[in-house]
Design a protein around this motif. Structure first.
Motif, mmCIF file in Angstrom:
data_model
loop_
_atom_site.group_PDB
_atom_site.id
_atom_site.type_symbol
_atom_site.label_atom_id
_atom_site.label_comp_id
_atom_site.label_asym_id
_atom_site.label_seq_id
_atom_site.Cartn_x
_atom_site.Cartn_y
_atom_site.Cartn_z
ATOM 1 N N HIS A 35 -4.679 -0.508 0.357
ATOM 2 C CA HIS A 35 -5.073 0.229 -0.855
ATOM 3 C C HIS A 35 -5.891 -0.180 -2.094
ATOM 4 O O HIS A 35 -5.990 -1.365 -2.180
ATOM 5 N N LEU A 64 3.641 5.676 -5.869
ATOM 6 C CA LEU A 64 3.527 5.420 -7.218
ATOM 7 C C LEU A 64 2.450 6.675 -7.713
ATOM 8 O O LEU A 64 2.297 7.063 -8.759
ATOM 9 N N TRP A 95 4.093 1.280 -1.339
ATOM 10 C CA TRP A 95 4.589 1.488 -2.496
ATOM 11 C C TRP A 95 3.473 2.211 -3.583
ATOM 12 O O TRP A 95 4.185 3.311 -4.342
ATOM 13 N N LEU A 96 2.467 1.854 -3.422
ATOM 14 C CA LEU A 96 1.222 2.320 -4.406
ATOM 15 C C LEU A 96 1.174 3.599 -4.186
ATOM 16 O O LEU A 96 1.029 4.473 -5.090
ATOM 17 N N SER A 117 0.807 -1.230 -0.183
ATOM 18 C CA SER A 117 0.071 0.074 0.073
ATOM 19 C C SER A 117 0.773 1.193 0.142
ATOM 20 O O SER A 117 0.590 2.235 -0.747
ATOM 21 N N ALA A 171 -0.215 3.925 -9.752
ATOM 22 C CA ALA A 171 -0.460 2.693 -9.202
ATOM 23 C C ALA A 171 -1.917 2.116 -9.866
ATOM 24 O O ALA A 171 -1.917 0.844 -9.897
ATOM 25 N N SER A 172 -2.461 3.091 -10.576
ATOM 26 C CA SER A 172 -3.776 2.506 -10.899
ATOM 27 C C SER A 172 -3.750 1.845 -12.184
ATOM 28 O O SER A 172 -4.585 1.249 -12.810
#
Lengths: 208, 156
Positions: free
Chosen positions: A128, A96, A92-93, A90, A100-101
Motif C-alpha cells: 500500500h 479504511l 486494512w488500509l 495493506s 488511510a491517507s
C-alpha cells in the motif's frame, strides 16, 4: 564456649538472611531488576532515534506526532511473516479507504545490513502506498526497538545465512503519540480495522 | 462403438498399471495437494515461500520428508512461530506426519515451503513444479502458481 558458638552461628545466620534479602531486593525491585516483559512502549514523544526513510529523508519519532501511526518491525529477507504482515496492513488500509491517507504507517527494518534505503524503497513499493520503510545504523534501530519495547535477534541459518527473530505485532499510536493498542501478528481484519478506527477517532476527540 | 471400446480398453490398461505400481508405496499415492500458491520474489537473493494444503485421503499415515524443485536449490519446510511476547521466529519443521483422513495446512504465519537459494526470480503469473517426497518413497508433484508479492491467499 557453646554459647559463644551459638552467638557466632546466630550472627552468621542473620548475616546470610540479610544478604539473601538484599540480593532478593536487588534482583526483584532494586537496580538489578530485569526489564518487565510486555512493558508498554514509550510515547513517541519520549523516544529518540534518527533513521532514513525509503525516499532518503531523515526521520525520527517526532515525524510521527500529529497523525495516528502504525509501526511494525520486520526485514525484507523474511519470506513468511513480514510479507504477510505487510499484505495484512495493506488490506486494512484498503478497507479504511480515504482515512488511510490520514495515517503514518511505518515499517522499520531490524536488518539494516541487507535492508539499505534502496532495498526498502523497492520492497515497500509492492504494498500500500501509505507504507513507509525506515532503515539506518544498527545502534539507531536498537534505540528505536528499545523505545517500542520491541526485540530482535540475528539467528544464523544452515548454509551460512541468517534470519532475524523479531517482534511481529503492529503498534498503534494516536495523533499525540500515545500508544492506543497493539494489533497482534496476523490478527483478523474484523478485529484489526476497528482498532485502527479507534486510533483515528481518538485523534478527532483530541482535536476538539 | 469400436472407438469407444478401444478407449475403455486403454483406460483399463492404465488402471491396471496404476494398480500394479501402487503396492510399492504405502500411503503417499493417496495424498492430495490443494490450493497451492506462492508470492513473487524480488530477485533471487531473498528466500521465497509457498503454501498449500496437503491432504491424506488414504488409510495409512504418511510422512512428508522433503521437497524438491528446479526453482530453488534448498527447498525446506519451515515453521514460523510467535511466542507469548509477540516475537516471531522461524525454523525447519522437520518431518511432518499426516494421519489418515487428516490434512496439514501450509499457510502464512505457520508451516510453509521455504524456497532458499532461488535459481531464478519468482515472477507473478508464472508457475513452478514442487515435488513433495514421502517416507514411503512416493512423490507428489504440484504446479504452484506465483501470485503477487502482496498476495494473501490462493485467491490473491
Amino acid at each position: 564456649m557453646q554459647r559463644r558458638q551459638l552467638l557466632l552461628y546466630g550472627a552468621a545466620g542473620a548475616g546470610v538472611l540479610g544478604l539473601t534479602l538484599f540480593v532478593g531486593w536487588w534482583r526483584v525491585d532494586g537496580p538489578g531488576a530485569p526489564e518487565p516483559k510486555g512493558q508498554r512502549p514509550l510515547p513517541l514523544s519520549a523516544m529518540e532515534f534518527r533513521l532514513t526513510d525509503h525516499e532518503e529523508n531523515e526521520v525520527g519519532p517526532g515525524n510521527l506526532i500529529g497523525r495516528p501511526t502504525m509501526v511494525f518491525f520486520g526485514f525484507t529477507y523474511c519470506p513468511d511473516v513480514c510479507p504477510t504482515t505487510l499484505s495484512d496492513i495493506s488490506g486494512w488500509l484498503e478497507e479504511l479507504g480515504d482515512e488511510a491517507s490520514e495515517m503514518n504507517v511505518v515499517f522499520i527494518t531490524v536488518d539494516p545490513e541487507r535492508d539499505t534505503v534502496e532495498a526498502m524503497a523497492e520492497y515497500v513499493g509492492y504494498f500500500h502506498p501509505v507504507i513507509r520503510g525506515w532503515t539506518g545504523p544498527e545502534d539507531q534501530i536498537a534505540r528505536a526497538a528499545e523505545g517500542f519495547r520491541a526485540s530482535f535477534e540475528r539467528v544464523p541459518t544452515e548454509g551460512g545465512g541468517y534470519t532475524m527473530n523479531h517482534t511481529a505485532g503492529v503498534f498503534l499510536f494516536d495523533a499525540e503519540g500515545e500508544l492506543v493498542t497493539m494489533i497482534d501478528y496476523h490478527e483478523p481484519r474484523e478485529f484489526a480495522v476497528p482498532k485502527i478506527r479507534r486510533a483515528l477517532t481518538e485523534d478527532v476527540e483530541g482535536a476538539t | 462403438m469400436v472407438k469407444k471400446l478401444r478407449y475403455t480398453n486403454a483406460l483399463a490398461v492404465l488402471l491396471t498399471v496404476a494398480g500394479l505400481s501402487a503396492p510399492a508405496l504405502a500411503g503417499s499415492e493417496d495424498v492430495v495437494v490443494e490450493n497451492a500458491w506462492s508470492r513473487a520474489s524480488i530477485g533471487v537473493n531473498r528466500p521465497g515461500a509457498a503454501y498449500m494444503t496437503v491432504r491424506n485421503t488414504g488409510e495409512d499415515a504418511v510422512t512428508l520428508t522433503g521437497l524438491a524443485t528446479p526453482l530453488a536449490m534448498m527447498p525446506e519446510i519451515h515453521e514460523s512461530k510467535t511466542n507469548s511476547d509477540g516475537v516471531s521466529s522461524m525454523a525447519p519443521a522437520g518431518e511432518i506426519t499426516i494421519e489418515p483422513g487428516q490434512s496439514v495446512a501450509l499457510e502464512p504465519g505457520g508451516l510453509h515451503a521455504m524456497l532458499m537459494k532461488l535459481q531464478e526470480p519468482m515472477t507473478e503469473g508464472e508457475n513452478f513444479p514442487l515435488t513433495l517426497t514421502f517416507s514411503d518413497g512416493g512423490k507428489v508433484t504440484v504446479e504452484v502458481p506465483i501470485l503477487g508479492i502482496a498476495a494473501r491467499g490462493p485467491e490473491g
